[in-house]
Design an enzyme around this catalytic site. Structure first.
Site, PDB file in Angstrom:
ATOM      1  N   TYR A 124     -11.444 -15.918   3.068  1.00 50.72           N
ATOM      2  CA  TYR A 124     -10.529 -14.895   3.254  1.00 50.72           C
ATOM      3  C   TYR A 124     -10.171 -14.813   4.718  1.00 50.72           C
ATOM      4  CZ  TYR A 124      -8.786 -10.030   4.178  1.00 50.72           C
ATOM      5  OH  TYR A 124      -8.139  -8.998   4.122  1.00 50.72           O
ATOM      6  N   TYR A 171      -2.307 -12.852   3.247  1.00 54.51           N
ATOM      7  CA  TYR A 171      -1.716 -12.625   1.845  1.00 54.51           C
ATOM      8  C   TYR A 171      -0.666 -13.418   1.432  1.00 54.51           C
ATOM      9  CZ  TYR A 171      -5.001  -8.838   2.443  1.00 54.51           C
ATOM     10  OH  TYR A 171      -6.307  -7.926   2.436  1.00 54.51           O
ATOM     11  N   LYS A 176       0.749  -1.401  -0.211  1.00 51.15           N
ATOM     12  CA  LYS A 176       0.126   0.154   0.122  1.00 51.15           C
ATOM     13  C   LYS A 176       0.787   1.269  -0.072  1.00 51.15           C
ATOM     14  CE  LYS A 176      -3.454  -2.801   0.473  1.00 51.15           C
ATOM     15  NZ  LYS A 176      -3.322  -3.669  -0.752  1.00 51.15           N
TER      16      LYS A 176
HETATM   17  C1  LIG Z   1       0.122  -7.816   2.350  1.00 48.96           C
HETATM   18  C2  LIG Z   1      -0.725  -7.647   1.492  1.00 48.96           C
HETATM   19  N1  LIG Z   1      -0.542  -8.361   0.189  1.00 48.96           N
HETATM   20  C3  LIG Z   1      -1.307  -8.302  -0.769  1.00 48.96           C
HETATM   21  C4  LIG Z   1      -2.491  -7.425  -0.831  1.00 48.96           C
HETATM   22  C5  LIG Z   1      -3.546  -7.504  -2.053  1.00 48.96           C
HETATM   23  O1  LIG Z   1      -3.195  -6.184  -2.821  1.00 48.96           O
HETATM   24  P1  LIG Z   1      -4.433  -5.883  -3.747  1.00 48.96           P
HETATM   25  O2  LIG Z   1      -5.271  -5.385  -2.761  1.00 48.96           O
HETATM   26  O3  LIG Z   1      -3.873  -4.558  -4.281  1.00 48.96           O
HETATM   27  O4  LIG Z   1      -4.738  -7.121  -4.340  1.00 48.96           O
HETATM   28  C6  LIG Z   1      -2.767  -6.847   0.439  1.00 48.96           C
HETATM   29  C7  LIG Z   1      -3.984  -6.078   0.502  1.00 48.96           C
HETATM   30  O5  LIG Z   1      -4.352  -5.513   1.398  1.00 48.96           O
HETATM   31  C8  LIG Z   1      -1.966  -6.778   1.439  1.00 48.96           C
HETATM   32  O6  LIG Z   1      -2.277  -6.386   2.729  1.00 48.96           O
END
Ligand SMILES: Cc1ncc(COP(=O)(O)O)c(C=O)c1O
Length: 333
Positions: A263, A289, A49
């Site tokens: 999720y 993630y 982010k």
């Molecule tokens: C650690 C991490 N990786 C990947 C993502 C995924 O990114 P995006 O929301 O741009 O697909 C996020 C989203 O919150 C994240 O916090």
């Protein structure tokens, strides 16, 4: 791709490292695995982010805003980093957090919840699952305006055209690093959530004619939805850039096989992936993630999709503070 035309704040000095993972690659067996350390980006705790916020916050400041308003889950990395950027810029920050079930947000919890307190979020509103978060953000903005503030809404995950510019920039950074080191990549793997990271990278690859296949491992939505959302954000970002470039459909594979029960629900493969990288390279992943995305990379290597000797780059998108909210998953063996 004319990024210099857009206002940008800088929250990281220099580039994030691109590192080879020899001991991890040996343990996985097969491809030669590399990592792009976006977990080391600036702002509190780093993560993807930060790149999006460089463009989003600059846009907010250019529009005269003084209050950033955004939303996410109760352990949202995006909310932590938006708050961190607000602190750094002397702005206010209001958060709308979605609880999967009532009482899930415990103010004394560790991880990002702890950091929301420490960084001093001005306001946190909890909403239930299924609530229209865009309506909540709009209502918060109206309230801020009525109180004499100048609000700027950042959508979930910072995933819109402006935010995606951060990952167009990352694609260019990565291309430069490959050029400098003589590395020829065969695949890039990343986690997909609200799709903005993927959109920017996909567009950046296409726009710079970098024809390395991308594999996005969804941790949230069915793979078709991830692809559709990424395509739409990339289209809007291309329009913003005035670029004729469209994304290359052939370049992208999306997978949703590693989400598990849902999720943010742990899987044994995620736990194994987090342990393996920690114990072979001393690099931490997160449970929501990057742990699941790395579980996907390992499985695709075992299936032979990533072949022995191929060079596979894992984009580490951060989220490590979230690990400290779920330590119980990893202790005991
Ligand atoms: C650690 C991490 N990786 C990947 C993502 C995924 O990114 P995006 O929301 O741009 O697909 C996020 C989203 O919150 C994240 O916090």
């Amino acid at each position: 791709m004319h990024l210099a035309r857009f206002p940008r704040r800088r929250y990281t000095s220099g580039e994030t490292p691109m590192e080879r993972l020899p001991r991890f690659s040996q343990a996985v067996g097969g491809p030669d695995i590399y990592i792009k350390r976006d977990d080391l980006l600036g702002l509190t705790g780093g993560g993807n982010k930060t790149r999006k916020l460089e463009f989003l916050v600059a846009d907010a400041l250019a529009k005269g805003a003084d209050t950033l308003i955004t939303c996410g889950g109760i352990q949202s990395n995006h909310c932590r980093l938006t708050l961190s950027a607000a602190v750094k810029e002397g702005m206010h920050c209001w958060l709308v957090l979605t609880e999967a079930e009532p009482g899930a947000y415990r103010p004394d919890a560790n991880g990002n919840i702890f950091l929301f307190q420490l960084l001093g979020a001005e306001r946190i509103k909890l909403v239930g699952d299924g609530v229209d978060t865009w309506a909540e953000l709009s209502a918060a903005a109206a309230e801020a305006t009525a109180a004499g503030r100048r609000p700027y809404i950042i959508p979930m995950g910072g995933s819109n055209a402006v935010g995606a510019l951060g990952y167009v920039a990352c694609a260019e950074e990565l291309m430069g690093q490959c050029f400098e080191t003589g590395l020829r990549l065969d695949h890039v793997v990343l986690a997909g959530g609200s799709a903005g990271t993927l959109a920017g990278l996909w567009l950046g690859f296409g726009g710079n004619r970098l024809d390395v296949p991308l594999t996005a491992i969804s941790v949230l939505n069915p793979k078709e939805k991830l692809r559709d959302e990424a395509r739409e954000i990339a289209r809007a970002a291309a329009e913003l850039l005035g670029a004729a470039a469209a994304v290359d459909e052939e370049l992208l594979t999306c997978g949703d096989e590693y989400i598990g029960p849902g999720y943010a629900q742990p899987t044994p493969e995620m736990i194994e992936a987090v342990r393996l990288l920690a114990r072979t390279e001393g690099v931490l992943l997160d449970p929501i993630y990057t742990g699941k995305a790395m579980a996907g990379l390992i499985d695709l290597a075992h299936q032979g999709v990533f072949r022995p000797g191929e060079k596979v780059l894992f984009l580490h998108t951060g989220g490590v503070p979230g690990l400290y909210a779920l330590t119980g998953l990893f202790t005991g063996s």
